[in-house]
Design a protein around this motif. Sequence first.
Motif, mmCIF file in Angstrom:
data_model
loop_
_atom_site.group_PDB
_atom_site.id
_atom_site.type_symbol
_atom_site.label_atom_id
_atom_site.label_comp_id
_atom_site.label_asym_id
_atom_site.label_seq_id
_atom_site.Cartn_x
_atom_site.Cartn_y
_atom_site.Cartn_z
ATOM 1 N N LYS A 130 0.823 -1.214 0.000
ATOM 2 C CA LYS A 130 0.000 0.000 0.000
ATOM 3 C C LYS A 130 0.858 1.265 0.000
ATOM 4 O O LYS A 130 0.398 2.315 -0.447
ATOM 5 C CB LYS A 130 -0.965 -0.007 1.188
ATOM 6 C CG LYS A 130 -0.314 0.014 2.554
ATOM 7 C CD LYS A 130 -1.375 -0.083 3.646
ATOM 8 C CE LYS A 130 -0.739 -0.109 5.037
ATOM 9 N NZ LYS A 130 -1.763 -0.271 6.090
ATOM 10 N N LEU A 131 2.124 1.173 0.478
ATOM 11 C CA LEU A 131 3.002 2.334 0.416
ATOM 12 C C LEU A 131 3.336 2.674 -1.041
ATOM 13 O O LEU A 131 3.384 3.848 -1.413
ATOM 14 C CB LEU A 131 4.284 2.089 1.211
ATOM 15 C CG LEU A 131 5.315 3.237 1.168
ATOM 16 C CD1 LEU A 131 4.728 4.538 1.716
ATOM 17 C CD2 LEU A 131 6.576 2.856 1.944
ATOM 18 N N GLN A 152 1.420 2.062 -3.594
ATOM 19 C CA GLN A 152 0.200 2.675 -4.132
ATOM 20 C C GLN A 152 0.103 4.141 -3.714
ATOM 21 O O GLN A 152 -0.314 4.998 -4.502
ATOM 22 C CB GLN A 152 -1.036 1.912 -3.652
ATOM 23 C CG GLN A 152 -1.150 0.501 -4.215
ATOM 24 C CD GLN A 152 -2.351 -0.215 -3.648
ATOM 25 O OE1 GLN A 152 -2.521 -0.297 -2.431
ATOM 26 N NE2 GLN A 152 -3.202 -0.749 -4.518
ATOM 27 N N LYS A 153 0.504 4.424 -2.474
ATOM 28 C CA LYS A 153 0.450 5.795 -1.961
ATOM 29 C C LYS A 153 1.480 6.682 -2.662
ATOM 30 O O LYS A 153 1.192 7.837 -3.010
ATOM 31 C CB LYS A 153 0.686 5.776 -0.452
ATOM 32 C CG LYS A 153 0.322 7.062 0.269
ATOM 33 C CD LYS A 153 0.367 6.857 1.775
ATOM 34 C CE LYS A 153 -0.047 8.129 2.509
ATOM 35 N NZ LYS A 153 -0.038 7.923 3.977
ATOM 36 N N LYS A 161 0.483 8.187 -5.948
ATOM 37 C CA LYS A 161 -0.505 9.275 -5.911
ATOM 38 C C LYS A 161 0.014 10.525 -5.192
ATOM 39 O O LYS A 161 -0.717 11.499 -5.050
ATOM 40 C CB LYS A 161 -1.783 8.779 -5.229
ATOM 41 C CG LYS A 161 -2.458 7.625 -5.955
ATOM 42 C CD LYS A 161 -3.657 7.095 -5.171
ATOM 43 C CE LYS A 161 -4.306 5.922 -5.875
ATOM 44 N NZ LYS A 161 -5.414 5.349 -5.087
ATOM 45 N N THR A 162 1.263 10.468 -4.741
ATOM 46 C CA THR A 162 1.825 11.577 -3.973
ATOM 47 C C THR A 162 2.543 12.557 -4.898
ATOM 48 O O THR A 162 3.261 12.121 -5.794
ATOM 49 C CB THR A 162 2.820 11.029 -2.927
ATOM 50 O OG1 THR A 162 2.116 10.154 -2.032
ATOM 51 C CG2 THR A 162 3.456 12.148 -2.120
ATOM 52 N N LEU A 173 7.236 11.746 2.660
ATOM 53 C CA LEU A 173 6.399 10.564 2.894
ATOM 54 C C LEU A 173 7.256 9.391 3.332
ATOM 55 O O LEU A 173 6.925 8.688 4.306
ATOM 56 C CB LEU A 173 5.637 10.215 1.607
ATOM 57 C CG LEU A 173 4.915 8.862 1.599
ATOM 58 C CD1 LEU A 173 3.758 8.847 2.590
ATOM 59 C CD2 LEU A 173 4.407 8.522 0.199
ATOM 60 N N SER A 192 7.467 7.402 7.026
ATOM 61 C CA SER A 192 6.716 6.129 6.970
ATOM 62 C C SER A 192 7.275 5.156 7.996
ATOM 63 O O SER A 192 8.469 5.176 8.298
ATOM 64 C CB SER A 192 6.847 5.511 5.571
ATOM 65 O OG SER A 192 6.125 6.283 4.638
#
Length: 203
Positions: free
Chosen positions: A183-184, A186-187, A190-191, A199, A203
């Motif tokens: 999921k990181l 995926q994040k 979008k960042t 980020l 994390s």
Amino acid sequence: MPNADTVVVLDFETTGLSPTMGDRAIEIGAVRIENGEITGRFQELMNPGQRISGFIEDYTGITNSMLKHAPSCEEVMSQFADFISGYNLVAHNASFDKRFLDAELSNISRTYSGQFACSMLVARRIYPHAPDHKLGTLVRYANIPSDGAFHRALYDSEMAAKLWQAMLRTIEKQTVLPEIPFKLLQKIAKTPKNSVRALLEHS
């Protein structure tokens, strides 16, 4: 959700750009990575039930004569649904491959449980200074050995898998996380580019 080093990286070759316009898959290639190690490969031509254009023949090297005796899309995609079962999925320009995966599996009433990440979108954040973010360019930029024979599905998925692993190594150097969750990635995709470092550091 599993970590980012356990995924299936996939690539379609197709008759055109849009399954909603009647285009079909003609080849699927995929590489399964588990805990950072390649543990499986999948490659099949498939007969789309229609002739392919000269442009697609030239672009992919796949000819109508090669597809004539290939198994049907339905037969191949049934096997592929088993191959990806339980895994998260990665593709370079994932929106394209996801459209065809969804369309072809819908034809045989199959689904998948994994989520998608796009290696191209991640690369735009991790390698912002690359000349462009085409797969071949990024492979050269990341110094990944290649013989340059792109546009066949298994080769492209192999190269995208190596790119994915290279990006994970880059991310690992910028975060204190012992493992990188899917999921990181995926994040990250979008960042905004100028916020990725913060980020990762937090994390």
